[in-house]
Design a protein around this motif. Structure first.
Motif, PDB file in Angstrom:
ATOM      1  N   ASP A  93     -26.203  52.774   5.879  1.00  0.00           N
ATOM      2  CA  ASP A  93     -26.449  51.763   4.940  1.00  0.00           C
ATOM      3  C   ASP A  93     -25.772  50.680   5.537  1.00  0.00           C
ATOM      4  O   ASP A  93     -24.974  50.667   6.337  1.00  0.00           O
ATOM      5  CB  ASP A  93     -25.956  52.047   3.573  1.00  0.00           C
ATOM      6  CG  ASP A  93     -27.024  53.129   2.891  1.00  0.00           C
ATOM      7  OD1 ASP A  93     -28.117  52.853   2.920  1.00  0.00           O
ATOM      8  OD2 ASP A  93     -26.431  53.977   2.302  1.00  0.00           O
ATOM      9  N   ALA A  94     -26.224  49.308   5.088  1.00  0.00           N
ATOM     10  CA  ALA A  94     -25.599  48.121   5.253  1.00  0.00           C
ATOM     11  C   ALA A  94     -25.509  47.236   3.899  1.00  0.00           C
ATOM     12  O   ALA A  94     -25.547  47.989   2.906  1.00  0.00           O
ATOM     13  CB  ALA A  94     -26.262  47.211   6.211  1.00  0.00           C
ATOM     14  N   GLY A  95     -24.927  46.000   4.168  1.00  0.00           N
ATOM     15  CA  GLY A  95     -24.566  45.337   2.852  1.00  0.00           C
ATOM     16  C   GLY A  95     -23.258  45.552   2.319  1.00  0.00           C
ATOM     17  O   GLY A  95     -22.593  46.121   2.852  1.00  0.00           O
ATOM     18  N   LEU A  96     -23.064  44.939   1.286  1.00  0.00           N
ATOM     19  CA  LEU A  96     -21.679  45.057   0.492  1.00  0.00           C
ATOM     20  C   LEU A  96     -21.835  46.358  -0.188  1.00  0.00           C
ATOM     21  O   LEU A  96     -22.667  46.359  -1.280  1.00  0.00           O
ATOM     22  CB  LEU A  96     -21.832  43.817  -0.310  1.00  0.00           C
ATOM     23  CG  LEU A  96     -21.538  42.372   0.243  1.00  0.00           C
ATOM     24  CD1 LEU A  96     -21.458  41.299  -0.648  1.00  0.00           C
ATOM     25  CD2 LEU A  96     -20.246  42.233   1.155  1.00  0.00           C
ATOM     26  N   PRO A  97     -20.537  47.191  -0.177  1.00  0.00           N
ATOM     27  CA  PRO A  97     -20.856  48.584  -0.897  1.00  0.00           C
ATOM     28  C   PRO A  97     -20.880  48.246  -2.363  1.00  0.00           C
ATOM     29  O   PRO A  97     -21.561  48.979  -3.044  1.00  0.00           O
ATOM     30  CB  PRO A  97     -19.641  49.330  -0.283  1.00  0.00           C
ATOM     31  CG  PRO A  97     -19.539  48.884   1.125  1.00  0.00           C
ATOM     32  CD  PRO A  97     -19.890  47.101   1.141  1.00  0.00           C
ATOM     33  N   PRO A  98     -20.062  47.305  -2.862  1.00  0.00           N
ATOM     34  CA  PRO A  98     -19.831  47.006  -4.525  1.00  0.00           C
ATOM     35  C   PRO A  98     -21.301  46.753  -5.083  1.00  0.00           C
ATOM     36  O   PRO A  98     -21.666  47.171  -6.072  1.00  0.00           O
ATOM     37  CB  PRO A  98     -18.889  46.072  -4.635  1.00  0.00           C
ATOM     38  CG  PRO A  98     -18.162  46.017  -3.467  1.00  0.00           C
ATOM     39  CD  PRO A  98     -18.858  46.500  -2.400  1.00  0.00           C
ATOM     40  N   LEU A  99     -22.033  45.829  -4.233  1.00  0.00           N
ATOM     41  CA  LEU A  99     -23.235  45.406  -4.760  1.00  0.00           C
ATOM     42  C   LEU A  99     -24.132  46.515  -4.643  1.00  0.00           C
ATOM     43  O   LEU A  99     -25.250  46.544  -5.486  1.00  0.00           O
ATOM     44  CB  LEU A  99     -23.828  44.092  -3.988  1.00  0.00           C
ATOM     45  CG  LEU A  99     -25.195  43.642  -4.244  1.00  0.00           C
ATOM     46  CD1 LEU A  99     -24.923  43.017  -5.711  1.00  0.00           C
ATOM     47  CD2 LEU A  99     -25.331  42.379  -3.411  1.00  0.00           C
ATOM     48  N   ARG A 100     -24.322  47.295  -3.583  1.00  0.00           N
ATOM     49  CA  ARG A 100     -25.198  48.494  -3.632  1.00  0.00           C
ATOM     50  C   ARG A 100     -25.038  49.088  -4.717  1.00  0.00           C
ATOM     51  O   ARG A 100     -25.928  49.901  -5.202  1.00  0.00           O
ATOM     52  CB  ARG A 100     -24.702  49.219  -2.284  1.00  0.00           C
ATOM     53  CG  ARG A 100     -25.796  49.038  -1.194  1.00  0.00           C
ATOM     54  CD  ARG A 100     -25.753  50.100   0.035  1.00  0.00           C
ATOM     55  NE  ARG A 100     -24.753  50.634   0.118  1.00  0.00           N
ATOM     56  CZ  ARG A 100     -23.449  50.558   1.090  1.00  0.00           C
ATOM     57  NH1 ARG A 100     -23.568  49.505   1.911  1.00  0.00           N
ATOM     58  NH2 ARG A 100     -22.585  51.321   1.010  1.00  0.00           N
ATOM     59  N   MET A 101     -23.661  49.771  -4.934  1.00  0.00           N
ATOM     60  CA  MET A 101     -23.186  50.446  -6.222  1.00  0.00           C
ATOM     61  C   MET A 101     -23.909  49.782  -7.657  1.00  0.00           C
ATOM     62  O   MET A 101     -24.524  50.562  -8.293  1.00  0.00           O
ATOM     63  CB  MET A 101     -22.008  50.958  -6.206  1.00  0.00           C
ATOM     64  CG  MET A 101     -21.328  51.605  -5.136  1.00  0.00           C
ATOM     65  SD  MET A 101     -19.638  51.798  -5.288  1.00  0.00           S
ATOM     66  CE  MET A 101     -19.144  52.602  -6.723  1.00  0.00           C
ATOM     67  N   LEU A 102     -23.830  48.721  -7.621  1.00  0.00           N
ATOM     68  CA  LEU A 102     -24.209  47.773  -8.975  1.00  0.00           C
ATOM     69  C   LEU A 102     -25.772  48.043  -9.039  1.00  0.00           C
ATOM     70  O   LEU A 102     -26.159  48.434 -10.345  1.00  0.00           O
ATOM     71  CB  LEU A 102     -23.697  46.463  -8.800  1.00  0.00           C
ATOM     72  CG  LEU A 102     -23.530  45.670 -10.317  1.00  0.00           C
ATOM     73  CD1 LEU A 102     -22.604  46.497 -11.242  1.00  0.00           C
ATOM     74  CD2 LEU A 102     -23.065  44.356  -9.986  1.00  0.00           C
ATOM     75  N   LEU A 103     -26.324  47.735  -7.851  1.00  0.00           N
ATOM     76  CA  LEU A 103     -27.878  47.744  -8.060  1.00  0.00           C
ATOM     77  C   LEU A 103     -28.399  49.241  -8.304  1.00  0.00           C
ATOM     78  O   LEU A 103     -29.352  49.327  -8.807  1.00  0.00           O
ATOM     79  CB  LEU A 103     -28.397  46.982  -6.684  1.00  0.00           C
ATOM     80  CG  LEU A 103     -28.169  45.616  -6.702  1.00  0.00           C
ATOM     81  CD1 LEU A 103     -28.739  44.917  -5.305  1.00  0.00           C
ATOM     82  CD2 LEU A 103     -28.766  44.499  -7.826  1.00  0.00           C
ATOM     83  N   GLN A 104     -27.711  49.966  -7.587  1.00  0.00           N
ATOM     84  CA  GLN A 104     -28.031  51.452  -8.016  1.00  0.00           C
ATOM     85  C   GLN A 104     -27.822  52.034  -9.375  1.00  0.00           C
ATOM     86  O   GLN A 104     -28.754  52.441  -9.964  1.00  0.00           O
ATOM     87  CB  GLN A 104     -27.341  52.247  -7.042  1.00  0.00           C
ATOM     88  CG  GLN A 104     -27.959  52.154  -5.649  1.00  0.00           C
ATOM     89  CD  GLN A 104     -26.816  53.180  -4.596  1.00  0.00           C
ATOM     90  OE1 GLN A 104     -26.180  53.890  -5.139  1.00  0.00           O
ATOM     91  NE2 GLN A 104     -27.124  52.954  -3.242  1.00  0.00           N
ATOM     92  N   PHE A 105     -26.892  51.380 -10.008  1.00  0.00           N
ATOM     93  CA  PHE A 105     -26.527  51.483 -11.321  1.00  0.00           C
ATOM     94  C   PHE A 105     -27.446  50.943 -12.181  1.00  0.00           C
ATOM     95  O   PHE A 105     -27.909  51.396 -13.390  1.00  0.00           O
ATOM     96  CB  PHE A 105     -25.128  51.225 -11.580  1.00  0.00           C
ATOM     97  CG  PHE A 105     -24.992  51.393 -13.162  1.00  0.00           C
ATOM     98  CD1 PHE A 105     -24.784  52.791 -13.847  1.00  0.00           C
ATOM     99  CD2 PHE A 105     -24.413  50.278 -13.923  1.00  0.00           C
ATOM    100  CE1 PHE A 105     -24.481  52.932 -15.082  1.00  0.00           C
ATOM    101  CE2 PHE A 105     -24.028  50.388 -15.268  1.00  0.00           C
ATOM    102  CZ  PHE A 105     -24.119  51.723 -15.882  1.00  0.00           C
TER     103      PHE A 105
END
Length: 493
Positions: free
Chosen positions: A184-196
């Motif tokens: 994966d790429a991108g910002l991990p916090p934003l990834r987690m937020l969008l998955q949530f």
């Protein structure tokens, strides 16, 4: 002073969009020279003009540096060179609909034979609805790059310019091959937020029937892609499509709720401010972080800081500060229609809500206490229309004749729909059957919105299409409104 500086900054951005980069650089140098001359002059007016010229030139310079023109290794240089194979990652939350998905691919490399050559730039992909892609996924894409289409006629929507303001100069419709790569790429916090957020969307769909589930998702989570076209059309026809997007009103509701929580917990001023800022910005990114959402978050944050410092400024300063900060971060946000409508609606409420309310209060039934909620909704609707309606007609040509009545009947229900959907979602996150048990509580206000919009949109005369008109007519209207408003202010003792 702040308002004048922000206006100069915004004008500098607009002028820079018209001029070439070399002229913008020359203007910045001239602005610095004028400031030096103005500082040496004794007259305050000349010093102010020099300062405004400098701020305007800096705004133009910021615009030019925000999205530099494509270089030799930019992916846009591959347009018209046949089929290409690119490696990159999904750089934004995909926009989904029944017809497909739109992805923004951050290109990292291009394959030439068996070798990967470094490349950079953004490409907009249009792919099938399934499988669903997500932010941060790494992809290998094969297809033929194209330029976005130009405006069909002068003054009409220019898709190429629209994407260019987002740094996108190439598009690819229906790739010949698309493969998901490992990692994966991108910002991990934003990834987690969008998955949530996607998890919350799935829960809402399981707790409410359609189209109420899609409307609840739009109001609470800021996702409009799952709203059926027929349902979205009814809100557009009735002039209530603003209900379906996250706006400043959502942040007002969140701020009010947080203030109540802070009071209950007896938190100190610093702790209350930290709680408010943290929750509001998490909510802003949680709902997509569009230009309008960020503007609302910036304004709400400035208001919270002002209250905490006992220096709460008048609303005009908050609006100017919000627009200024947002365009410093991304000057191209000025061309986002959602941002334009949001800022104009806020300014219109500040300027015209009180005069309209004073006029209505002189007549029955608006002065009766029982009609207070209706009067408030009608006042807000009519006030917002003063500045937003010309832009809506210019961009979309849709004039809703039932908008005042629709906003009176539907807008006051939105806070209750948000509260009920939030309660059901929190319960569903704890235990899905509990959320499904509370689902009818959320269904009732959302059903009022969907059915109310459907019924009001039924008459053939509910909305009419206005023929396209030139830009100067809209600008002339705003000029007359501004002149009339300033004249009214000068006549007030």
């Amino acid at each position: 002073m702040l308002i004048r500086l922000v206006i100069a900054w915004l004008l500098g951005i607009v002028v820079a969009d018209i001029l070439t980069p070399s002229l913008v650089l020359m203007g910045s140098i001239a602005g610095c020279a004028l400031l030096c001359v103005g500082l040496l002059h004794r007259q305050p007016n000349l010093r102010l003009m020099a300062l405004l010229a400098l701020v305007g030139s800096l705004g133009g310079l910021r615009y030019q540096t925000a999205i530099p023109p494509p270089g030799a290794d930019h992916v846009a240089m591959l347009i018209g060179r046949g089929e290409q194979t690119m490696i990159g990652w999904v750089a934004a939350d995909p926009r989904r609909s029944d017809d497909g998905q739109r992805l923004v691919l951050q290109v990292e490399a291009v394959r030439v034979g068996n070798e990967a050559r470094r490349a950079q730039g953004l490409v907009q992909l249009t792919v099938a609805p399934y499988p669903a892609y997500r932010y941060g996924q790494r992809l290998l894409v094969t297809g033929t790059l194209q330029q976005p289409r130009l405006a069909e006629r002068p003054g009409s929507f220019d898709y190429r310019a629209y994407l260019a303001h987002r740094g996108i100069f190439a598009i690819l419709n229906q790739p010949a091959k698309l493969t998901v790569l490992e990692g994966d790429a991108g910002l991990p916090p934003l990834r987690m937020l969008l998955q949530f957020r996607e998890h919350c969307r799935q829960l809402m769909i399981r707790m409410l029937p359609e189209p109420q589930a899609a409307i609840g998702v739009g109001i609470l989570l800021g996702i409009q892609s799952s709203i059926p076209d027929e349902t979205y059309t009814t809100f557009s026809v009735t002039g209530t499509s603003h209900i379906l997007v996250v706006s400043g009103w959502n942040f007002t509701i969140v701020a009010t709720l947080l203030a109540g929580v802070a009071t209950r917990l007896r938190l100190g001023r610093g702790s209350s401010l930290g709680l408010a800022l943290s929750v509001m910005w998490i909510y802003a990114f949680f709902t997509g972080a569009s230009a309008a959402v960020l503007r609302a978050a910036v304004m709400a944050s400035l208001a919270a800081i002002g209250r905490a410092a006992d220096r709460e400024r008048e609303p005009w300063h908050l609006l100017a500060g919000g627009c200024g900060l947002l365009t410093i971060a991304d000057p191209h946000a000025l061309w986002d229609v959602g941002f334009q409508l949001s800022a104009l609606a806020t300014a219109s409420l500040f300027a015209f809500a009180r005069p309209i309310e004073q006029r209505l209060s002189r007549h029955r039934p608006f002065r009766w206490a029982v009609f207070a909620p209706i009067s408030e909704a009608f006042t807000a609707t009519m006030a917002a229309q003063v500045l937003t309606l010309p832009l809506i007609l210019y961009q979309f040509g849709n004039l809703s004749l039932v908008a005042p009545l629709a906003n009176i009947l539907l807008v006051p229900i939105v806070p209750y729909a948000m509260a009920a959907c939030t309660l059901a979602l929190l319960a569903g996150l704890i235990w899905l059957p509990l959320g499904q048990l509370l689902g009818p509580l959320a269904w009732l206000p959302v059903a009022w919105l969907t059915e109310g919009a459907r019924v009001l949109a039924m008459p053939a005369w509910a909305a009419t299409q206005i023929p396209p008109f030139p830009l100067w007519i809209m600008l002339g209207y705003y000029g007359l409104i501004l002149a009339g408003w300033r004249r009214r202010l000068s006549s007030v003792p």
